[in-house]
Write an enzyme that holds these catalytic residues in place. Sequence first.
Site, PDB file in Angstrom:
ATOM      1  N   GLY A   1      11.203  30.877  18.702  1.00  0.00           N
ATOM      2  CA  GLY A   1      12.201  30.339  17.785  1.00  0.00           C
ATOM      3  C   GLY A   1      11.668  29.256  16.874  1.00  0.00           C
ATOM      4  O   GLY A   1      11.904  29.273  15.661  1.00  0.00           O
TER       5      GLY A   1
ATOM      6  N   LYS B   1      14.469  12.056  20.682  1.00  0.00           N
ATOM      7  CA  LYS B   1      15.005  13.395  20.954  1.00  0.00           C
ATOM      8  C   LYS B   1      15.141  13.635  22.458  1.00  0.00           C
ATOM      9  O   LYS B   1      16.097  14.264  22.913  1.00  0.00           O
ATOM     10  CB  LYS B   1      14.124  14.476  20.338  1.00  0.00           C
ATOM     11  CG  LYS B   1      14.697  15.868  20.587  1.00  0.00           C
ATOM     12  CD  LYS B   1      13.841  16.991  20.072  1.00  0.00           C
ATOM     13  CE  LYS B   1      14.477  18.340  20.410  1.00  0.00           C
ATOM     14  NZ  LYS B   1      13.626  19.488  20.035  1.00  0.00           N
TER      15      LYS B   1
ATOM     16  N   ALA C   1       4.907  32.080  19.140  1.00  0.00           N
ATOM     17  CA  ALA C   1       5.643  32.410  17.904  1.00  0.00           C
ATOM     18  C   ALA C   1       7.089  32.773  18.205  1.00  0.00           C
ATOM     19  O   ALA C   1       7.582  33.825  17.811  1.00  0.00           O
ATOM     20  CB  ALA C   1       4.941  33.557  17.178  1.00  0.00           C
TER      21      ALA C   1
END
Length: 309
Positions: A10, A186, A8
Amino acid sequence: MKFAVFGAGGVGGYLGARLADAGHEVHLLARGDHLEALRADGLRLESVAGETTVELPATDDPSEIGPCDYVLFCVKAYDTRDAAGDLEPLLGEETAVVSFQNGVDNERWLAEAIGDEFVVGGVAYIFSTIGEPGVVEHTGGPARFVYGELDGRRTERIEALDDALSESEGVDAVLADDVRVELWRKFAFICAQAGMTAATRLPVGEIRDTNASWAMYRRLLEEVCSVARAEGVDLPDGLVDEWLEFAQELDPEMYSSLQYDLTRGKPMELDALHGSVVRHAADCDVDAPMNEAVHAILRPWADRNRKGD
């Protein structure tokens, strides 16, 4: 629907907060000071797309959560194999484990641990991090999340995930036709951005202003694209120029998470980035000398940081 956010930070914290605000059942998996703050004060999201605070169950033990509809898998790539071994209590027959991580190998590593049928590919475009324990800071980026079944099918579970994310405020949700293309798309950019800012210790603005550095930035992009195409990934022809144009618009003081981790003595995702390029290039007999050079330059620092020296 029931979500577990495994990692949990960024990315995971951002998605967890947005999904909780949309009415879904969200459980957070974290550790250390961040976990203690989540338990005590909830998750605070400070975002350019709107702030929120959510009180969510948080734990470091997946068995306290049980089977979920979706597990958003958001750990650093160097933790993938270890964390994958903890996923079993979260898995039901139709659970989707969605990897929103850097690199192109995480889905394979997950599949080796839990089975192909559970794994969904994902890509996150967002600038966010843990500002302090219990607080996720989203400072920019499109907050775009791209995802899809690895075989390209439009299953009920992927369409339901698409609905959930599309209906969440502050999330630009994209169901990919071919998520492998999106992963490598990406990957090309982060290998160039991370490699150059970490190896030179220069922000992107100074790299753009130096002809030799900018040429190396281009070469890193070209090499990753060549490797992807050799593996049968249908990347668009203009991708290198597209990413160079995008990089021209970045804040001139921007670095990368790889450079951040290098300079602060934190474990680095080097193996999942340039190490992965080198391995894939060797497997398909493609030359990738610039990525090899970046990997060789940064390897001693990555080894040092991993050992905590």
